[in-house]
Design an enzyme around this catalytic site. Structure first.
Site, short mmCIF file in Angstrom:
data_model
loop_
_atom_site.label_atom_id
_atom_site.label_comp_id
_atom_site.label_asym_id
_atom_site.label_seq_id
_atom_site.Cartn_x
_atom_site.Cartn_y
_atom_site.Cartn_z
CG ASP A 51 -2.07 -0.99 1.07
OD1 ASP A 51 -2.25 -1.54 -0.04
OD2 ASP A 51 -2.78 -1.23 2.06
NE ARG A 70 -4.30 19.03 28.06
CZ ARG A 70 -3.95 18.12 28.97
NH1 ARG A 70 -4.88 17.44 29.63
NH2 ARG A 70 -2.69 17.85 29.21
CG ASN A 81 -3.97 5.82 3.44
OD1 ASN A 81 -4.87 5.52 2.69
ND2 ASN A 81 -3.09 4.94 3.90
#
Length: 300
Positions: A75, A177, A149
């Protein structure tokens, strides 16, 4: 499915630093050339396997000259060449010579049988979306990149949590956070985003998914946005913060830097064998439905 010969020049791209890849690439080149196609090699691939007798081209030259690119690798190889060829709309055929192979859907053992059929014009075409991102510092853009991606803003090393301010289309969403935030395409939803508990988006779905990485507040959940959204992520707190593009390139960030992400105008065409099934890919790669039944889709 489309039929009718529409290709003349075929580019071959191989996974870098891969022992044993020279033989299948050389064999495939000979097979394609015998069918009457012009065969060219990506320049680094040609250099690594030491092949001669075929033109060796840069990705830009491939984009200008080749009608289709056959990619032998994993990939990561598809992601890298896909970003570079996206402006040229060069279709990709993926042959899996890696490990997982979500987007390289032809097995290496089947390539000599399947690739000629696709090159003859019998295939299923699919357009995959990309993201474009830029980093803005002190009001000025300092870096641009494409991502196939995902765009990932995260802490590095042993630094603590980062604080990020996320806005969509100029409207404040939240301060978060966490260890970071993933902005993923549907293609990327089965990559880092999936391992961070994000949803799977069908590749033809028009959406962008935001996935927090280990958020401090468990109520910070993934959210799917329209694919025309303009996303801005500002670094509010933390140190040693990076932004990664497909986890293949990155740049260090400073406090108050903003990463602006939106869908790219470019898409990457994938050419699949006739009968390709995305659901079969999910079953195989994610080990769904381990016990076969008569109702299984047998398409590969």
């Amino acid at each position: 499915m489309k039929t009718g010969n529409q290709f003349n020049t075929v580019a071959l791209v191989g996974r870098s630093n891969t022992p044993g890849i020279a033989e299948p690439l050389t064999t495939l080149a000979g097979c394609i050339a015998k069918l009457g196609f012009e065969v060219v090699f990506e320049v680094d691939t040609a250099r690594e396997i030491g092949i001669s007798g075929y033109p060796a081209l840069t990705p830009a030259e491939i984009g200008a000259r080749a009608d289709v690119a056959v990619v032998l690798g994993g990939d990561g190889t598809m992601l890298g060449i896909g970003r570079q060829l996206a402006p040229y709309k060069t279709p990709l055929i993926g042959i899996n010579h890696g490990r997982l192979g979500f987007i390289t859907d032809i097995a290496a053992a089947d390539m000599q049988a399947r690739v000629p059929v696709i090159l003859s014009g019998k295939f299923e075409r699919e357009e995959r979306s990309l993201l474009e991102a830029r980093i803005v510092r002190d009001g000025e853009p300092i870096y641009h990149a494409l991502a196939f991606n995902d765009v990932v803003v995260n802490r590095s090393g042993f630094s603590g949590m980062v604080e990020l301010r996320a806005s969509v289309d100029g409207r404040f969403m939240y301060n978060q956070r966490s260890d970071g935030l993933i902005v993923a395409t549907p293609t990327g939803s089965t990559a880092y985003a999936l391992s961070s508990a994000g949803p799977i988006l069908h590749p033809q779905l028009q959406g962008i998914v935001l996935v927090p990485i280990a958020p401090h507040a468990l109520s910070n959940r993934p959210i799917v946005l329209p694919d025309d959204s303009k996303i801005a992520i500002q670094i509010v707190g933390g140190r040693d913060v990076n932004v990664n593009f497909d986890m293949q390139s990155f740049t260090a960030l400073e406090l108050n830097d903003t990463i602006e992400v939106r869908r790219s105008k470019h898409t990457v065409p994938f050419l699949h064998p006739v009968g390709y099934s995305y659901y079969a890919t999910l079953r195989k790669k994610l080990h769904w439905n381990e016990h076969a039944s008569n109702e299984d889709d047998t398409a590969s």
